[in-house]
Design a protein around this motif. Structure first.
Motif, short mmCIF file in Angstrom:
data_model
loop_
_atom_site.label_atom_id
_atom_site.label_comp_id
_atom_site.label_asym_id
_atom_site.label_seq_id
_atom_site.Cartn_x
_atom_site.Cartn_y
_atom_site.Cartn_z
N LEU A 1 -2.21 -7.92 -4.12
CA LEU A 1 -3.37 -8.20 -3.25
C LEU A 1 -4.03 -9.46 -3.15
O LEU A 1 -4.46 -9.95 -2.08
CB LEU A 1 -4.45 -7.14 -3.86
N LEU B 1 0.89 -1.19 -0.03
CA LEU B 1 0.10 0.05 -0.12
C LEU B 1 0.84 1.09 -0.05
O LEU B 1 0.40 2.36 -0.88
CB LEU B 1 -0.80 -0.08 1.16
N ASP C 1 -10.62 2.75 -4.96
CA ASP C 1 -9.48 3.71 -4.91
C ASP C 1 -10.06 4.92 -4.15
O ASP C 1 -8.90 5.67 -4.10
CB ASP C 1 -9.45 4.28 -6.67
N HIS D 1 -9.41 -3.35 -1.16
CA HIS D 1 -8.39 -2.34 -1.62
C HIS D 1 -8.31 -2.27 -3.15
O HIS D 1 -7.98 -1.09 -3.84
CB HIS D 1 -7.21 -2.61 -0.94
N LEU E 1 -2.88 5.37 6.79
CA LEU E 1 -3.19 4.06 6.82
C LEU E 1 -2.60 3.13 7.71
O LEU E 1 -3.40 2.05 8.33
CB LEU E 1 -2.84 3.50 5.12
N ASN F 1 -4.67 0.88 10.78
CA ASN F 1 -4.30 -0.57 11.27
C ASN F 1 -4.02 -0.77 12.53
O ASN F 1 -4.54 -1.80 13.14
CB ASN F 1 -3.13 -1.01 10.19
N TRP G 1 -10.25 3.33 2.31
CA TRP G 1 -9.14 2.48 2.51
C TRP G 1 -8.72 2.53 3.98
O TRP G 1 -8.17 1.61 4.46
CB TRP G 1 -7.74 2.85 1.51
N LEU H 1 -10.85 -0.13 5.72
CA LEU H 1 -10.65 -1.11 5.23
C LEU H 1 -9.28 -1.72 5.95
O LEU H 1 -9.31 -2.80 6.46
CB LEU H 1 -10.51 -1.46 3.81
N ARG H 2 -8.50 -0.78 6.23
CA ARG H 2 -7.18 -0.75 7.13
C ARG H 2 -7.45 -1.32 8.52
O ARG H 2 -6.94 -2.28 9.17
CB ARG H 2 -6.23 0.02 6.72
#
Length: 463
Positions: free
Chosen positions: A161, A29, A92, A88, A46, A50, A97, A100-101
């Motif tokens: 991915l 990423l 875009d 991911h 990002l 996480n 994102w 999602l992280r």
């Protein structure tokens, strides 16, 4: 040792596949955004998302495991993580994102908790240290291998991915196929932040600083290397080399930690880190050989801070509180690792890529200022301190339940802290018990006031 590890091969394989996927995803990423000329703030955000997911998962994972059991919780989270990884490639939109992280971090934390509780349930007390070391090796080896995949497949397409999703799919197999008895679900140990802030303030400061530095490294070092002109293969080698340094240093670090004052060691390593990071912090561009050499040295030093702080804190906390202590340290680390990539990303956006290593150097100097060996009173030092050093993994590779695998934590102390009660939610006999913490404020107050005076008292601040 091989005979001890043999019964745990399936769980080690699950951890290995998880960390291959996680390590590859983080670097992919960062490089993907760098190729699209996105500034470092988003890359840092990002990684922060996480770590925020990891911290959040430490709280929610117990509830999920208690409600549906270990295997269902693990397979559910692995499926969600696979979907988030593939998401991911479908979207875009950068704010999506971030979400999602966070989901990836949350799901992985639940998976860590299932694996670690299973390891602890099946490991005999005398084998716990060896079982724990196998888990650490599998975890860090996975992180290194995740970087080396970029060497073999440098194209930043959707294939990477798919490889990440493949890893998370494969980590399902050994857990879903197990015939072992499910371990009893654990509820989180009491955090007791006020107690630990008073008892081990310097250790918590070190852990927070380590989170700021190492969290920024995982998230932004690939971006830094890319902006230094490295190709995708070279970035993978650089990251693999740096993460391998973290594994390589643990054994000599343990030898030093068991023989010298740990507060002095923390301060010394922090000072060396501040100095070692200066060449990469000062020069906007450096030769490839210097980048790899200095990067390896900086990583060698930065990965020393968390294990030393953990050992230092355990020297001053009673055995029955060590599970809670590890949970507190991991949450503190997670907070630092959530803030660090954001702050370092802002600096890289406005002052250039070398600001990442300037960030490392600055917070290493903060630790040099903050850690004062002469302020240690040893008022609550345990009888057998210094305890044998154990290289504890950080929240990138573990959950708070990893404390139960720590060979310094007496098995009886864990049972004293946790209490089994019937749980009507479980639908199978093996899930009839649920472990919950005992909270006795009177005992806590008594322990707070019952300290042995060991050694000198040079100030009122306690370690």
């Amino acid at each position: 040792m091989r005979q001890i590890w043999k019964p745990f091969r399936a769980l080690y394989f699950a951890a290995l596949m998880m960390l291959i996927g996680s390590g590859l995803l983080s670097t992919y990423l960062a490089l993907r955004l760098a190729a699209e000329q996105v500034d470092g703030l988003w890359v840092g955000a990002l990684m922060a998302a996480n770590y925020f997911g990891l911290v959040l998962g430490g709280k929610l994972g117990h509830r999920l495991i208690g409600r549906v059991g270990h295997i269902r919780a693990y397979t559910t989270c692995a499926g969600i993580v696979c979907a988030a990884v593939l998401g991911h490639g479908l979207v875009d939109y950068l704010p999506a994102w971030l979400f999602l992280r966070m989901i990836v971090g949350l799901g992985m934390m639940c998976q860590y908790m299932v694996i670690e509780s299973w390891l602890n349930e099946q490991a005999e007390a005398k084998q716990r240290g060896v079982v724990f070391s196998g888990y650490m090796i599998a975890s860090y080896l996975g992180l290194v291998l995740g970087q080396l995949i970029l060497v073999m497949h440098p194209q930043l397409g959707l294939e990477l991915l798919m490889l990440v999703a493949l890893c998370f799919a494969l980590c399902l197999v050994p857990v879903a196929m197990t015939q072992r008895i499910h371990p009893a679900p654990l509820k989180p140990a009491p955090m007791e932040p006020r107690f630990f802030l008073k008892r081990v303030p310097q250790s918590l400061s070190t852990v927070l600083g380590s989170g700021l530095i190492v969290g920024s490294f995982y998230g932004l070092a690939p971006l830094y290397a890319s902006q230094q002109g490295l190709s995708t293969e070279q970035v993978g080698l650089f990251m693999g080399c740096c993460i391998f340094a973290g594994l390589l240093v643990q054994w000599p670090l343990g030898w030093l930690s068991d023989r010298y004052d740990r507060a002095v060691l923390i301060r010394s390593f922090a000072l060396c880190l501040a100095i070692a990071a200066l060449p990469l912090a000062v020069f906007p561009s450096v030769p490839l050989e210097m980048l790899f050499g200095v990067g390896f040295l900086v990583s060698l030093l930065q990965f020393c801070l968390y294990p030393l702080a953990n050992a230092f804190a355990n020297d001053h906390v009673e055995p029955e509180r060590r599970v809670s202590l590890t949970a507190m340290l991991l949450v503190t680390y997670g907070i630092g690792a959530s803030v660090g990539p954001l702050a370092a990303g802002v600096l890289m956006k406005f002052f250039g890529s070398q600001s990442l290593y300037a960030f490392f150097s600055f917070f290493a100097l903060v630790l040099v200022w903050r850690i004062r060996p002469k302020a240690v009173t040893n008022l609550h030092q345990v009888d057998d301190a210094p305890l044998h050093h154990v290289a504890m993994p950080d929240s990138m590779t573990s959950s708070p339940l990893v404390a139960a695998l720590d060979p310094r934590v007496d098995e009886q102390s864990v049972h004293d802290q946790m209490h089994v009660i019937p749980d009507p939610v479980q639908d199978a006999p093996v899930h009839e018990g649920e472990v919950v913490p005992l909270a006795d404020e009177a005992d806590e107050a008594a322990e707070m006031g019952d300290g042995r005076k060991v050694g000198r008292s040079l100030s009122e601040e306690e370690q």
